[in-house]
Design an enzyme around this catalytic site. Structure first.
Site, short mmCIF file in Angstrom:
data_model
loop_
_atom_site.label_atom_id
_atom_site.label_comp_id
_atom_site.label_asym_id
_atom_site.label_seq_id
_atom_site.Cartn_x
_atom_site.Cartn_y
_atom_site.Cartn_z
N ASN A 11 0.87 -1.13 0.04
CA ASN A 11 -0.05 0.03 0.04
C ASN A 11 0.69 1.34 0.00
O ASN A 11 2.03 1.23 -0.17
CB ASN A 11 -0.95 0.15 1.28
CG ASN A 11 -2.29 0.72 0.87
OD1 ASN A 11 -2.36 1.78 0.35
ND2 ASN A 11 -3.48 -0.17 1.31
N HIS A 41 24.27 -0.37 10.59
CA HIS A 41 25.65 0.23 10.64
C HIS A 41 26.00 -0.66 12.09
O HIS A 41 25.18 -0.94 12.92
CB HIS A 41 25.35 1.68 10.96
CG HIS A 41 24.63 2.25 9.65
ND1 HIS A 41 25.37 2.55 8.60
CD2 HIS A 41 23.34 2.68 9.26
CE1 HIS A 41 24.43 3.09 7.74
NE2 HIS A 41 23.40 3.15 8.35
N GLY A 68 -0.32 -1.60 9.10
CA GLY A 68 0.12 -0.13 8.93
C GLY A 68 1.16 0.05 9.79
O GLY A 68 1.19 0.03 10.98
N ALA A 86 -0.67 -3.79 13.31
CA ALA A 86 -0.17 -2.29 13.17
C ALA A 86 0.59 -1.72 14.22
O ALA A 86 0.58 -1.75 15.37
CB ALA A 86 -1.37 -1.46 12.92
N LYS A 106 6.15 -9.13 19.47
CA LYS A 106 6.26 -10.40 19.85
C LYS A 106 4.90 -11.36 19.47
O LYS A 106 3.96 -10.83 19.10
CB LYS A 106 6.43 -10.15 21.50
CG LYS A 106 7.39 -9.79 22.20
CD LYS A 106 7.38 -9.50 23.61
CE LYS A 106 8.51 -9.01 23.91
NZ LYS A 106 8.78 -8.88 25.49
N ARG A 109 -0.26 -14.79 19.86
CA ARG A 109 -0.81 -16.29 19.88
C ARG A 109 -0.60 -16.88 18.49
O ARG A 109 -0.13 -16.42 17.43
CB ARG A 109 -2.44 -16.05 20.23
CG ARG A 109 -3.20 -15.47 19.15
CD ARG A 109 -4.58 -15.36 19.63
NE ARG A 109 -5.54 -14.91 18.62
CZ ARG A 109 -6.24 -15.35 17.71
NH1 ARG A 109 -5.97 -16.85 17.46
NH2 ARG A 109 -6.84 -14.96 16.86
#
Length: 139
Positions: A11, A41, A68, A86, A106, A109
Site C-alpha cells: 500500500n 550500521h 500499517g 499495526a 512478540k 498467539r
C-alpha cells in the site's frame, strides 16, 4: 476483486531499503507505511562514523499480512500465514501461523482452525459471505 495465487500488495508509502535481498512470498499484503530495512550500521561509534554499512536479508513466507506503520528490521524472517499488527517493530524472527504485534514485536498467539471463520476480533463472517468464500475456495 478476487486475489490470484501470487498477489503481493504494498500500500501507500511502502519503503524497502534493499542493500540485501528482500524475499516476499505469495499472497502477501502490506498496509500503508510499512518499512522494510535490510541496512544497518556497526554498533561502536568510531566504526560507525567510518560510514560502514551492512545488509541482512529479510524474508516473508506466503500469506503474510503486515499492518500499517510497521517496521521490519534487518535480518528478520517472517514465517508463512502470519499477521503482524499495526505499529509493530519487528526485530526478531516470527514463526509460521502466528499473530504478533508490539514494540518490540512478540508473538501474541498462534492461528488455529478456530480462526477460520473469524473476521475481526470475536466477530464471525456471516453465513452469506461464508458461503461465497467457501465456493471461491472450493470447500
Amino acid at each position: 476483486m478476487q486475489a490470484s495465487a501470487v498477489d503481493k500488495v504494498a500500500n501507500y508509502n511502502c519503503t524497502i531499503l534493499d542493500v540485501a535481498k528482500v524475499k516476499i512470498g505469495d499472497n502477501c499484503f502490506m498496509a500503508p507505511n510499512v518499512a522494510i530495512y535490510t541496512a544497518g550500521h556497526p554498533i561502536y561509534p568510531d566504526v560507525r562514523s567510518a560510514m560502514w554499512e551492512y545488509g541482512k536479508e529479510v524474508t516473508f513466507g506466503d500469506n503474510v499480512w503486515i499492518g500499517g506503520n510497521t517496521v521490519i528490521c534487518p535480518g528478520v524472517h517472517i514465517g508463512s500465514n502470519v499477521i503482524i499488527g499495526a505499529g509493530s517493530v519487528v526485530t526478531k524472527d516470527i514463526p509460521d501461523w502466528a499473530v504478533a504485534a508490539g514494540n518490540p514485536c512478540k508473538v501474541l498467539r498462534m492461528i488455529t482452525e478456530d480462526d477460520k471463520r473469524r473476521l475481526f476480533r470475536d466477530e464471525e463472517i456471516d453465513d452469506e459471505a461464508w458461503a461465497e468464500i467457501c465456493q471461491k475456495l472450493g470447500w
